[in-house]
Design a protein around this motif. Structure first.
Motif, PDB file in Angstrom:
ATOM      1  N   TYR A 162       0.847  -1.191   0.000  1.00 38.16           N
ATOM      2  CA  TYR A 162       0.000   0.000   0.000  1.00 38.16           C
ATOM      3  C   TYR A 162       0.885   1.244   0.000  1.00 38.16           C
ATOM      4  O   TYR A 162       1.909   1.297   0.699  1.00 38.16           O
ATOM      5  CB  TYR A 162      -0.912   0.009   1.222  1.00 38.16           C
ATOM      6  CG  TYR A 162      -1.962  -1.081   1.202  1.00 38.16           C
ATOM      7  CD1 TYR A 162      -3.069  -0.977   0.368  1.00 38.16           C
ATOM      8  CD2 TYR A 162      -1.839  -2.205   2.024  1.00 38.16           C
ATOM      9  CE1 TYR A 162      -4.044  -1.974   0.356  1.00 38.16           C
ATOM     10  CE2 TYR A 162      -2.799  -3.199   2.013  1.00 38.16           C
ATOM     11  CZ  TYR A 162      -3.904  -3.083   1.176  1.00 38.16           C
ATOM     12  OH  TYR A 162      -4.855  -4.064   1.155  1.00 38.16           O
ATOM     13  N   ASN A 204      -4.062   2.988  -4.468  1.00 37.86           N
ATOM     14  CA  ASN A 204      -3.241   2.972  -3.252  1.00 37.86           C
ATOM     15  C   ASN A 204      -2.294   1.780  -3.202  1.00 37.86           C
ATOM     16  O   ASN A 204      -1.930   1.318  -2.128  1.00 37.86           O
ATOM     17  CB  ASN A 204      -4.144   2.959  -2.002  1.00 37.86           C
ATOM     18  CG  ASN A 204      -3.361   3.218  -0.728  1.00 37.86           C
ATOM     19  OD1 ASN A 204      -2.364   3.934  -0.736  1.00 37.86           O
ATOM     20  ND2 ASN A 204      -3.798   2.607   0.372  1.00 37.86           N
ATOM     21  N   VAL A 205      -1.885   1.291  -4.352  1.00 38.69           N
ATOM     22  CA  VAL A 205      -0.967   0.159  -4.369  1.00 38.69           C
ATOM     23  C   VAL A 205       0.258   0.520  -5.207  1.00 38.69           C
ATOM     24  O   VAL A 205       0.162   1.245  -6.202  1.00 38.69           O
ATOM     25  CB  VAL A 205      -1.651  -1.114  -4.917  1.00 38.69           C
ATOM     26  CG1 VAL A 205      -1.986  -0.970  -6.396  1.00 38.69           C
ATOM     27  CG2 VAL A 205      -0.795  -2.350  -4.686  1.00 38.69           C
TER      28      VAL A 205
END
Length: 562
Positions: A162, A204-205
């Protein structure tokens, strides 16, 4: 992945043993690792590419029930000490039989085959992180199967985290005990993944350097007394003779020498060789082949001291399909048959698709049809379709819904964007790459480009006039292309609106034809050569345009209008 490799594989190919035997041969523990990669949910896929029975006709290879039979046959040779592993892209980009149920049939079959550990490929992110985690851990989906409980085997990835917390999505590695010996499996996914998947759901990665991620966890693994380490890497290798290059080879060169084996993937080819003492294997795609790696472990040290590999074709000839997996296939085939077999049109000829290419006719028939359908569906001036989104060809004869679904399986939505002519040229330049050249199929215009300049030369509208850099045009793309940072479309767009899925647009366009469909490569995209070299010339672009106009006037270069 730039091109889908044609699958041509011998029944089995052996790599010479890489041996460092130190203990007596009879004391070594023999372990078998069976590997898959890039299945893409193709559980019902068959490919006719070789004559296995000697009758002069090509015979089928692949399909999940035959793959399962081969794997069980191999496992029977070492039943207590065999593990089944995969190197990613097992789901995503799937045909109707799998995608209709969110790829849950693929997981059901992997479990039936006895999958032990896998990693993440880029296609596992096709529907975003939340759906990926649901696939791993379980949970209901409106299009899934009731009571779906996730994967009963670990999925590992040491370089997927993340952005905000830097926590990993899944465990970085798992240690399996086989024959009393411990083997660690570390997973990594290609760092190119963000450029290959939609932004939505993946914001979000992030993907860190593969070799650095592996090296981060090797000491931790060694502290647990483990000396046999295998990497499951969704990274490509390219083999020419005994030499392997590409990302998989780079990883081999840069990771701790305690790593023994790398199962590669992503580019749908065969790899079977040694790089820096590490064995690299990869077994094509779509379940038409698998890798069989036989290792010997010294029980005194825990080290792998000998390793050999074989790439095995899943030839249906001479093999009985596995009844358990066959029953799973039949169950889902029955559920999708009515949808899959609906005839929506007829092709008067084979329609080949894929990426645009270099040459005087860089376009292809199916790409032109799809792009025209996108333009038609949203009443736009132009359309562009990425080559990686065209996953198969259409055969001559009746066109079924299932066939078109296989061509466009991602469920992308269409986006109509307003772009200036100048921005359109910029997008076309952005999609050019070495050594392939163009990527997109196009509709509503033609263009020429030059490889030396890696630049679009001229863009022509259907009436033969050049595109106006200051005029605003409507251009249809899919949502993957729209949000792709490399394309730049989202940043350049003045406005945008969302339309139907790309699949629905193509289906409806095919249905609109009253006669069998004839489509051709017609020169919408043309590579043109220049007389003078461009390297180092700051005025090359303008000179290129002037020279092309001269050639056109002389009749040596003709721009076709669509």
């Amino acid at each position: 992945m730039r091109k889908l490799a044609i699958i041509l594989v011998s029944l089995s190919l052996l790599v010479p043993s890489f041996s460092g035997l130190t203990a007596a041969e009879e004391d070594l523990v023999e372990v078998q690792l069976l590997g898959l990669n890039d299945w893409h949910g193709q559980i019902d896929y068959e490919d006719y590419f070789a004559d296995f029975d000697g009758d002069g006709e090509n015979d089928p290879a692949g399909r999940a029930d035959y793959l399962a039979a081969y794997l069980k046959e191999r496992e029977a040779t070492n039943p207590e000490n065999t593990l089944l592993v995969h190197a990613g892209d097992m789901i995503g980009g799937s045909p109707l039989i799998a995608a209709s149920f969110q790829d849950e049939p693929v997981v059901e079959i992997m479990e039936a085959m006895g999958m032990d550990v896998g990693t993440l490929g880029n296609h596992e992110f096709d529907e975003g992180v939340d759906e990926l985690l649901r696939m791993i851990h379980g949970g209901d989906h409106p299009d899934g199967t009731e009571g779906y409980d996730g994967m009963n085997f670990p999925v590992v990835a040491a370089n997927v985290q993340y952005k905000d917390t830097k926590e990993l999505l899944v465990d970085p590695y798992v240690i399996e005990e086989v024959g009393g010996q411990k083997i660690a499996f570390i997973g990594v996914a290609t760092t190119e993944t963000p450029s290959m998947v939609i932004k939505e759901g993946n914001e979000n990665v992030e993907f860190t350097d593969e070799a650095e991620a592996i090296n981060k966890y090797v000491p931790e693994i060694k502290e647990q007394g483990v000396r046999s380490i295998v990497v499951l890497a969704h990274n490509p290798g390219y083999q020419d003779g005994d030499v392997i290059t590409g990302d998989a080879a780079d990883i081999a060169e840069n990771v701790d020498d305690e790593v023994d084996i790398i199962f590669a993937g992503h580019n749908h080819v065969e790899n079977n060789g040694i790089v820096d003492g590490k064995l690299i294997v990869q077994a094509y795609a779509y379940g038409t082949a698998f890798s069989d790696v036989d290792i010997k472990i010294d029980p005194a040290t825990g080290d792998i001291v000998d390793k050999t590999a074989e790439i095995v074709t899943v030839a249906q000839h001479g093999m009985e399909p596995d009844p358990e997996v066959g029953a799973i296939l039949e169950k889902y085939e029955t559920l999708v048959d009515e949808i899959k077999n609906e005839v929506i049109g007829e092709a008067a000829m084979p329609l080949e698709g894929g990426y645009a290419e270099r040459g005087e006719q860089g376009d292809n028939a199916l790409g032109n049809l799809i792009a025209d359908g996108m333009k038609w569906a949203m009443d736009a001036d132009m359309a562009m379709m990425n080559g990686g989104g065209i996953r198969a060809d259409i055969n001559e004869g009746p066109i079924t819904y299932g066939e078109v679904f296989t061509v466009q399986p991602f469920g992308n939505t269409l986006v109509k964007a307003e772009l200036t002519g100048e921005s359109i040229i910029q997008v076309l330049n952005n999609q050019l790459s070495e050594p392939y050249g163009p990527d997109y199929s196009v509709a509503g215009f033609n263009y020429t480009w030059n490889f030396d300049a890696m630049e679009v030369i001229e863009v022509y509208l259907p009436d033969g006039t050049e595109i106006d850099p200051n005029e605003v045009y409507t251009v249809v793309v899919n949502n993957y292309m729209f949000g792709d940072d490399d394309s730049g479309i989202e940043d350049l767009a003045i406005s945008s609106e969302v339309g139907p899925t790309d699949l629905d647009a193509t289906v409806d366009y095919i249905k609109s034809f009253d006669e069998p469909i004839e489509y051709y490569a017609e020169g919408r995209i043309q590579e043109v050569e220049l007389v003078t070299p461009l390297t180092g010339n700051p005025n090359a672009s303008e000179k290129a345009k002037e020279r092309l106009k001269e050639l056109a006037k002389e009749g040596k270069f003709k721009n076709k209008n669509n």
